[in-house]
Design a protein around this motif. Structure first.
Motif: not given
Length: 234
Positions: A73-87
């Protein structure tokens, strides 16, 4: 209690036998391989092969961390890791480089299913030392298994690709073992009771990581060095 730290270790006799096996494996196999890797390390200011492997292995762990952050239930680290992986997968040549951290201010948000279980209220359980995998607890041992099962990459990639990704992540841990070899050697080979020392380091670091321990942190409990002691820690 060990140095003021609550220790639940009903399987100590068995754990010590496993620790002796792991210590011998590290001395005869893991440390020599890690030293061989580090012998060709980079010149100052350059990115060496070991750095590339560590970066790539770390990048491959990110999809699983995204899933765990969502489950917590922690959307902020999920979003950051998603964009980190994409970049890093695109601009960083498949994760070999780290433009996400260096240029976009997206450091890795570390987590795993052991932490997910802790968030869900599952107790830590007894301390365990696992063959090859190293120090753990009953909760974290379950977490290691589930992390493999829920990692999106292992479901999206072909079998050979999944094994290649797993091998790269293992190689990344060998690189971290090489990078922090002196610290790991001082614990495993230089301690009067390396089992008790590794147990203390792991429990202090893990409880601090999950905000379930005291404020005092053992000087050896550096996150990266701990990852090198625990070769499958993510």
């Amino acid at each position: 209690m060990q140095d003021g730290i609550r220790v639940n270790d009903p399987y100590e006799a068995q754990n010590r036998r496993v620790h002796a096996f792991n210590k011998g494996l590290d001395r005869t196999v893991i440390a020599p391989v890690s030293n061989l890797v580090s012998s060709g390390e980079k010149a100052p200011g350059q990115t060496g092969a070991m750095d590339l492997v560590i970066n790539a292995g770390s990048n491959l762990s990110l999809p699983g961390k995204v899933v765990n952050s969502v489950l917590q239930g922690r959307p902020e680290p999920a979003i950051k890791n998603f964009f980190r992986f994409a970049v890093n997968t695109t601009l960083g040549m498949g994760g070999l480089l780290d433009p996400a951290g260096k240029d976009f201010g997206l450091p890795e948000q570390d987590t795993d299913f052991g932490e997910t279980l802790a968030v869900w209220g599952v107790p830590e359980g007894a301390y365990l030392e696992l063959p090859v995998l190293g120090p753990s607890t009953q909760r974290d041992a379950v977490g290691k298994v589930v992390d493999l099962a829920i990692d999106p990459l292992y479901h999206l990639l072909h079998r050979d690709g999944a094994w290649a990704a797993f091998g790269l992540r293992v190689a990344s841990k060998a690189g971290e073992r090489a990078r922090f070899g002196d610290t790991v050697d001082s614990v495993l080979q230089g301690s009067a009771d390396s089992y008790a020392q590794v147990r203390l380091i792991y429990l202090m670091h893990r409880r601090h990581e999950l905000n379930q321990g005291g404020a005092e942190i053992d000087p050896y409990a550096d996150t990266a060095a701990q990852d090198a002691i625990d070769p499958y820690a993510e």
